[in-house]
Design a protein around this motif. Structure first.
Motif, short mmCIF file in Angstrom:
data_model
loop_
_atom_site.label_atom_id
_atom_site.label_comp_id
_atom_site.label_asym_id
_atom_site.label_seq_id
_atom_site.Cartn_x
_atom_site.Cartn_y
_atom_site.Cartn_z
N ALA A 46 0.98 -1.52 0.32
CA ALA A 46 0.30 0.44 0.24
C ALA A 46 1.27 1.23 0.04
CB ALA A 46 -0.58 0.08 1.30
N ARG A 47 1.88 1.44 0.71
CA ARG A 47 2.90 2.47 0.80
C ARG A 47 3.67 2.23 -0.67
NH1 ARG A 47 5.29 1.71 6.53
NH2 ARG A 47 3.63 2.33 8.10
N TRP A 48 3.44 1.01 -1.15
CA TRP A 48 4.91 1.39 -2.67
C TRP A 48 3.62 1.72 -3.73
CZ3 TRP A 48 3.43 -1.83 -7.10
CH2 TRP A 48 4.09 -0.80 -7.56
N ALA A 49 2.38 1.50 -3.79
CA ALA A 49 1.46 1.81 -4.13
C ALA A 49 0.30 3.18 -4.01
CB ALA A 49 -0.21 1.70 -4.42
N GLY A 50 1.09 4.17 -3.07
CA GLY A 50 0.70 5.12 -2.67
C GLY A 50 -0.47 5.38 -2.35
N VAL A 51 -1.72 3.96 -2.15
CA VAL A 51 -3.20 4.09 -1.50
C VAL A 51 -2.90 4.43 -0.04
CG1 VAL A 51 -3.36 3.51 -3.10
CG2 VAL A 51 -2.79 1.81 -1.43
N GLN A 52 -1.68 4.48 0.99
CA GLN A 52 -1.54 4.60 2.24
C GLN A 52 -0.54 5.64 2.80
OE1 GLN A 52 -0.60 1.20 4.98
NE2 GLN A 52 -2.09 1.48 6.17
#
Length: 128
Positions: free
Chosen positions: A122-128
């Protein structure tokens, strides 16, 4: 394991990838949709706050859930099932209580690893 066995394993992983991905996307749409709705409603009724975070993008978050479920959850499920089967076919035949203890331990570790995997994704994808 022969060629046919290897093909079956790959087919199983691929089919489960599709099943888990679709379930992850559907649950991501519903879960994130509800969360986004609650965040928006709270801000509408209570007004904006300095502690407010951005409302996560619905579709992108659902796709991240689909990717997580299709890859991480799927592969971890295959490993958990294999480990439990190995225990059941060996040690647990003579000492059945071992199966219960190993199942609890394996599934606990699986949950910890899964949680860490999702946070990283989620951090890598930018949703968290």
């Amino acid at each position: 394991m022969g060629v046919v066995g290897g093909e079956r394993v790959l087919a199983c992983v691929f089919v489960k990838f599709l099943e888990y991905s679709l379930a992850g996307i559907a649950c991501g749409l519903v879960g994130q949709g509800v969360a986004n709705g609650l965040m928006t409603a709270k801000r509408h009724f209570a007004g904006p706050s300095e502690h407010d975070v951005a409302v996560p993008p619905l579709l992108k978050t659902a796709l991240v859930w689909g990717l997580f479920m299709g890859v991480s959850s799927n592969l971890r499920y295959q490993v958990v099932f294999g480990l439990e089967r190995a225990v059941d076919m060996t040690i647990a035949r003579k000492v059945p209580q071992v199966a219960y203890g190993t199942t609890v331990a394996i599934r606990f570790v699986n949950n910890v690893i899964g949680g860490e995997n999702f946070i990283d994704l989620a951090r890598w994808a930018g949703v968290q």
